[in-house]
Motif scaffolding. Structure first.
Motif, PDB file in Angstrom:
ATOM      1  N   ALA A 172       0.919  -1.209  -0.044  1.00 38.18           N
ATOM      2  CA  ALA A 172       0.094  -0.049   0.208  1.00 38.18           C
ATOM      3  C   ALA A 172       0.921   1.279  -0.061  1.00 38.18           C
ATOM      4  CB  ALA A 172      -1.014  -0.064   1.050  1.00 38.18           C
ATOM      5  N   ARG A 173       1.985   1.051   0.762  1.00 43.03           N
ATOM      6  CA  ARG A 173       2.869   2.349   0.892  1.00 43.03           C
ATOM      7  C   ARG A 173       3.629   2.757  -0.578  1.00 43.03           C
ATOM      8  NH1 ARG A 173       5.757   1.362   6.571  1.00 43.03           N
ATOM      9  NH2 ARG A 173       4.107   2.436   7.927  1.00 43.03           N
ATOM     10  N   HIS A 174       4.064   1.698  -1.224  1.00 35.73           N
ATOM     11  CA  HIS A 174       5.103   1.873  -2.200  1.00 35.73           C
ATOM     12  C   HIS A 174       4.727   1.606  -3.709  1.00 35.73           C
ATOM     13  CE1 HIS A 174       7.919   3.111   0.993  1.00 35.73           C
ATOM     14  NE2 HIS A 174       7.541   1.808   1.542  1.00 35.73           N
ATOM     15  N   LEU A 175       3.799   0.576  -3.787  1.00 34.76           N
ATOM     16  CA  LEU A 175       3.537  -0.084  -5.097  1.00 34.76           C
ATOM     17  C   LEU A 175       2.532   0.468  -5.926  1.00 34.76           C
ATOM     18  CD1 LEU A 175       4.182  -4.012  -4.195  1.00 34.76           C
ATOM     19  CD2 LEU A 175       5.674  -2.204  -4.926  1.00 34.76           C
ATOM     20  N   GLY A 176       2.961   0.401  -7.092  1.00 32.01           N
ATOM     21  CA  GLY A 176       2.035   1.037  -8.407  1.00 32.01           C
ATOM     22  C   GLY A 176       2.657   0.752  -9.659  1.00 32.01           C
ATOM     23  N   ASP A 177       2.044   1.426 -10.570  1.00 32.37           N
ATOM     24  CA  ASP A 177       2.836   1.397 -12.049  1.00 32.37           C
ATOM     25  C   ASP A 177       4.269   1.920 -11.868  1.00 32.37           C
ATOM     26  OD1 ASP A 177       3.375   1.558 -14.897  1.00 32.37           O
ATOM     27  OD2 ASP A 177       1.329   1.475 -15.487  1.00 32.37           O
ATOM     28  N   ALA A 178       5.235   1.188 -12.168  1.00 33.67           N
ATOM     29  CA  ALA A 178       6.716   1.674 -12.430  1.00 33.67           C
ATOM     30  C   ALA A 178       6.758   2.869 -13.270  1.00 33.67           C
ATOM     31  CB  ALA A 178       7.517   0.658 -12.579  1.00 33.67           C
ATOM     32  N   ASP A 179       5.842   2.772 -14.330  1.00 31.89           N
ATOM     33  CA  ASP A 179       5.971   3.944 -15.116  1.00 31.89           C
ATOM     34  C   ASP A 179       5.566   5.397 -14.397  1.00 31.89           C
ATOM     35  OD1 ASP A 179       6.699   2.490 -17.173  1.00 31.89           O
ATOM     36  OD2 ASP A 179       4.519   2.404 -18.169  1.00 31.89           O
ATOM     37  N   PHE A 180       4.893   5.318 -13.316  1.00 36.57           N
ATOM     38  CA  PHE A 180       4.476   6.527 -12.685  1.00 36.57           C
ATOM     39  C   PHE A 180       4.930   6.800 -11.220  1.00 36.57           C
ATOM     40  CE2 PHE A 180       1.560   5.368 -15.803  1.00 36.57           C
ATOM     41  CZ  PHE A 180       1.403   6.422 -16.791  1.00 36.57           C
ATOM     42  N   VAL A 181       5.342   5.699 -10.540  1.00 37.31           N
ATOM     43  CA  VAL A 181       5.911   5.598  -9.383  1.00 37.31           C
ATOM     44  C   VAL A 181       7.350   5.105  -9.079  1.00 37.31           C
ATOM     45  CG1 VAL A 181       5.271   4.557  -7.310  1.00 37.31           C
ATOM     46  CG2 VAL A 181       3.568   5.406  -8.616  1.00 37.31           C
ATOM     47  N   LYS A 182       8.114   5.710  -8.176  1.00 34.38           N
ATOM     48  CA  LYS A 182       9.478   4.960  -7.934  1.00 34.38           C
ATOM     49  C   LYS A 182       9.456   3.911  -7.115  1.00 34.38           C
ATOM     50  CE  LYS A 182      14.025   5.738  -7.257  1.00 34.38           C
ATOM     51  NZ  LYS A 182      14.568   4.411  -8.001  1.00 34.38           N
ATOM     52  N   ILE A 183       9.487   2.697  -7.425  1.00 28.35           N
ATOM     53  CA  ILE A 183       9.293   1.578  -6.420  1.00 28.35           C
ATOM     54  C   ILE A 183      10.718   1.238  -5.977  1.00 28.35           C
ATOM     55  CG2 ILE A 183       8.776  -0.727  -6.333  1.00 28.35           C
ATOM     56  CD1 ILE A 183       6.715  -0.367  -8.619  1.00 28.35           C
ATOM     57  N   PRO A 184      10.780   1.154  -4.461  1.00 26.67           N
ATOM     58  CA  PRO A 184      12.044   1.036  -3.709  1.00 26.67           C
ATOM     59  C   PRO A 184      12.558  -0.299  -4.290  1.00 26.67           C
ATOM     60  CG  PRO A 184      10.191   1.858  -2.295  1.00 26.67           C
ATOM     61  CD  PRO A 184       9.802   1.564  -3.505  1.00 26.67           C
ATOM     62  N   ALA A 185      13.747  -0.426  -4.545  1.00 24.94           N
ATOM     63  CA  ALA A 185      14.599  -1.697  -4.701  1.00 24.94           C
ATOM     64  C   ALA A 185      14.523  -2.363  -3.483  1.00 24.94           C
ATOM     65  CB  ALA A 185      15.871  -1.572  -5.458  1.00 24.94           C
ATOM     66  N   HIS A 186      14.649  -2.070  -2.399  1.00 23.67           N
ATOM     67  CA  HIS A 186      14.901  -2.783  -1.145  1.00 23.67           C
ATOM     68  C   HIS A 186      13.784  -3.728  -0.812  1.00 23.67           C
ATOM     69  CE1 HIS A 186      12.594   0.572   0.681  1.00 23.67           C
ATOM     70  NE2 HIS A 186      12.366  -0.264   1.458  1.00 23.67           N
ATOM     71  N   LEU A 187      12.404  -3.532  -1.368  1.00 23.47           N
ATOM     72  CA  LEU A 187      11.418  -4.309  -1.031  1.00 23.47           C
ATOM     73  C   LEU A 187      11.545  -5.791  -1.401  1.00 23.47           C
ATOM     74  CD1 LEU A 187       8.467  -2.118  -2.308  1.00 23.47           C
ATOM     75  CD2 LEU A 187       9.298  -2.458   0.145  1.00 23.47           C
ATOM     76  N   THR A 188      12.298  -6.094  -2.062  1.00 23.85           N
ATOM     77  CA  THR A 188      12.743  -7.585  -2.677  1.00 23.85           C
ATOM     78  C   THR A 188      13.985  -7.989  -2.075  1.00 23.85           C
ATOM     79  OG1 THR A 188      13.815  -7.053  -4.619  1.00 23.85           O
ATOM     80  CG2 THR A 188      11.383  -7.450  -4.540  1.00 23.85           C
ATOM     81  N   THR A 189      14.439  -7.341  -1.214  1.00 27.40           N
ATOM     82  CA  THR A 189      15.906  -8.032  -0.573  1.00 27.40           C
ATOM     83  C   THR A 189      15.789  -8.608   0.678  1.00 27.40           C
ATOM     84  OG1 THR A 189      16.198  -5.967   0.864  1.00 27.40           O
ATOM     85  CG2 THR A 189      17.198  -5.780  -1.484  1.00 27.40           C
ATOM     86  N   LYS A 190      16.552  -9.626   0.912  1.00 27.63           N
ATOM     87  CA  LYS A 190      16.705 -10.407   2.063  1.00 27.63           C
ATOM     88  C   LYS A 190      16.830  -9.598   3.029  1.00 27.63           C
ATOM     89  CE  LYS A 190      16.548 -14.646  -0.132  1.00 27.63           C
ATOM     90  NZ  LYS A 190      15.455 -15.779   0.076  1.00 27.63           N
ATOM     91  N   LYS A 191      17.784  -8.553   3.222  1.00 25.49           N
ATOM     92  CA  LYS A 191      18.039  -7.787   4.459  1.00 25.49           C
ATOM     93  C   LYS A 191      16.753  -7.142   4.780  1.00 25.49           C
ATOM     94  CE  LYS A 191      21.125  -4.191   5.652  1.00 25.49           C
ATOM     95  NZ  LYS A 191      22.274  -3.304   5.055  1.00 25.49           N
ATOM     96  N   TYR A 192      16.235  -6.333   3.954  1.00 23.77           N
ATOM     97  CA  TYR A 192      14.960  -5.825   4.127  1.00 23.77           C
ATOM     98  C   TYR A 192      14.106  -6.771   5.032  1.00 23.77           C
ATOM     99  CZ  TYR A 192      11.139  -2.163   4.430  1.00 23.77           C
ATOM    100  OH  TYR A 192      10.001  -1.567   4.823  1.00 23.77           O
TER     101      TYR A 192
END
Length: 175
Positions: free
Chosen positions: A148-168
């Motif tokens: 809800a905080r971060h996701l949307g169409d990548a053409d219009f929203v900058k999606i944080p890369a850390h969401l798919t990391t094991k560390k996060y």
């Protein structure tokens, strides 16, 4: 009101129900001639086999006719350009897992949940135990909050890369 045209899911039943109207049995075949025609057109004409011509006209007609008040027109379909995007990926307990990239939120959300839950031994706790359910619910709650905080169409929203990391995921799992 037993008229087939007034039944809910008439088209779904026409496409997926057994031809004789009875239950499916092991060994039965699902034959979808309409889908075969569409795939044949795509094979012969590429994207134009879907986005223009008879398939596009059928889609637009259904949009007009359907109960969902669809808005897609033949012009919309002709102007559409599909984008090829890199799938979302993680390794979960030694298995490669791929999911759809944005604009779908499912791939990132799934990867985030798997990465959070990976370190927990759910089998040891028991499938239906309160602890297992608690861990799964809290994992999903955190992943859907991030969605809800971060996701949307990548053409219009900058999606944080850390969401798919094991560390996060490990950071979230500690909470």
């Amino acid at each position: 009101l037993n008229d087939k045209k007034t039944e809910p899911f008439t088209e779904f039943r026409r496409v997926f129900a057994p031809p004789d109207g009875k239950a499916w049995h092991k060994g039965d075949r699902l034959v979808q001639p309409d889908l075969a025609k569409t795939l044949t057109k795509i094979a012969a004409h590429g994207a134009d086999g879907f986005y223009t011509g008879s398939v596009a006209k059928l889609i637009a007609a259904e949009m007009k006719r359907g109960k969902g008040n669809g808005l897609i027109t033949t012009k919309d379909l002709a102007n559409y350009r599909a984008k090829s995007r890199k799938p979302i990926h993680t390794i979960f307990r030694g298995h490669d897992v791929y999911g759809p990239p944005p604009p779908s939120s499912g791939g990132i959300t799934l990867v985030l949940m798997l990465n959070m839950i990976e370190k927990f031994n759910l089998r040891e706790k028991g499938r239906w135990s309160a602890e297992t359910n608690h861990l799964l619910i809290e994992t999903m709650r955190r992943a859907y909050l991030e969605r809800a905080r971060h996701l949307g169409d990548a053409d219009f929203v900058k999606i944080p890369a850390h969401l798919t990391t094991k560390k996060y995921a490990a950071k979230l799992a500690k909470t």
